[in-house]
Structures are given as structure tokens and as C-alpha cells.
Design a protein around this motif. Sequence first.
Motif, PDB file in Angstrom:
ATOM      1  N   GLU A  85       0.908  -1.025  -0.004  1.00  0.00           N
ATOM      2  CA  GLU A  85       0.003   0.000   0.064  1.00  0.00           C
ATOM      3  C   GLU A  85       0.988   1.310   0.091  1.00  0.00           C
ATOM      4  OE1 GLU A  85      -3.042   2.825  -0.096  1.00  0.00           O
ATOM      5  OE2 GLU A  85      -2.857   0.656  -0.455  1.00  0.00           O
ATOM      6  N   HIS A  87       3.724   1.543  -1.180  1.00  0.00           N
ATOM      7  CA  HIS A  87       4.343   1.603  -2.579  1.00  0.00           C
ATOM      8  C   HIS A  87       3.594   2.180  -3.487  1.00  0.00           C
ATOM      9  CE1 HIS A  87       8.732   0.158  -1.826  1.00  0.00           C
ATOM     10  NE2 HIS A  87       8.318  -0.570  -1.172  1.00  0.00           N
ATOM     11  N   ARG A  88       2.279   1.723  -3.348  1.00  0.00           N
ATOM     12  CA  ARG A  88       1.066   2.169  -4.304  1.00  0.00           C
ATOM     13  C   ARG A  88       0.978   3.569  -4.219  1.00  0.00           C
ATOM     14  NH1 ARG A  88      -3.252   4.217  -4.292  1.00  0.00           N
ATOM     15  NH2 ARG A  88      -3.602   3.998  -1.804  1.00  0.00           N
ATOM     16  N   ARG A  89       1.044   4.153  -2.819  1.00  0.00           N
ATOM     17  CA  ARG A  89       0.801   5.630  -2.591  1.00  0.00           C
ATOM     18  C   ARG A  89       2.140   6.479  -3.014  1.00  0.00           C
ATOM     19  NH1 ARG A  89       0.821   5.437   3.139  1.00  0.00           N
ATOM     20  NH2 ARG A  89       1.008   7.775   3.271  1.00  0.00           N
ATOM     21  N   ASP A  91       4.191   5.397  -5.563  1.00  0.00           N
ATOM     22  CA  ASP A  91       4.031   5.565  -7.201  1.00  0.00           C
ATOM     23  C   ASP A  91       2.926   6.692  -7.537  1.00  0.00           C
ATOM     24  OD1 ASP A  91       5.872   3.358  -7.369  1.00  0.00           O
ATOM     25  OD2 ASP A  91       4.284   2.006  -7.655  1.00  0.00           O
TER      26      ASP A  91
END
Length: 100
Positions: A85, A87-89, A91
Motif C-alpha cells: 500500500e 509503495h502504491r501511494r 507511485d
Amino acid sequence: MTDTQQLRSLLGERLEIVQEITRLNARQLQNRQLFSGFELEVMLCERDLAQAGGAAAAADRLEQARAQRDTAEARLAEDDRELMESHRRLDAVDRRISES
């Protein structure tokens, strides 16, 4: 908000996320070490149980070691979810920065 202010804000947000990822990585490393220790304890308990021929104390110790290992494994799974989560944020923020 000016472009400079917006970029500054995004860079601040990015820094916070990177710090969170660093904290999560450290926690994950600690949880991996704990898991490995509990896994070793389970193996030792299984060996002791086999040698003791089913002694109640060895069986109890094995059950406790398995429970601790399972708890540590659940923590590792939670670490993985939180890292994904974060790393998603990160990105998403990086995309916003590149678009500014």
C-alpha cells in the motif's frame, strides 16, 4: 496554490511516505528474525518430542512455539500488505510530481 507550492507539498508527502516505507522495512526485518527464531524453536521442539516419545511438556512447548510462529507469520503478511500500500501511494505521488 502556485506550482512551486504544489511541488513542495508533493515532495513533502513523498518524503513522509518514504519514511513510512523505511519504518515498515525495519519492522518487517525484525518480524522476519522473530519468525525465523520461532521456526527454529518449532524444529527443536519436534526433535525433542520425537526423542521424548510424546512427553506432555515437549508437546506443550511445541504447541506454544507453533502458535508464536503463526503469529509472527501473520505479522509478516500484514507487513507485506502495508508495504504494498505504501509503495502504491509512493507511485501515485511520483506520478503527480512528474505531471507537475
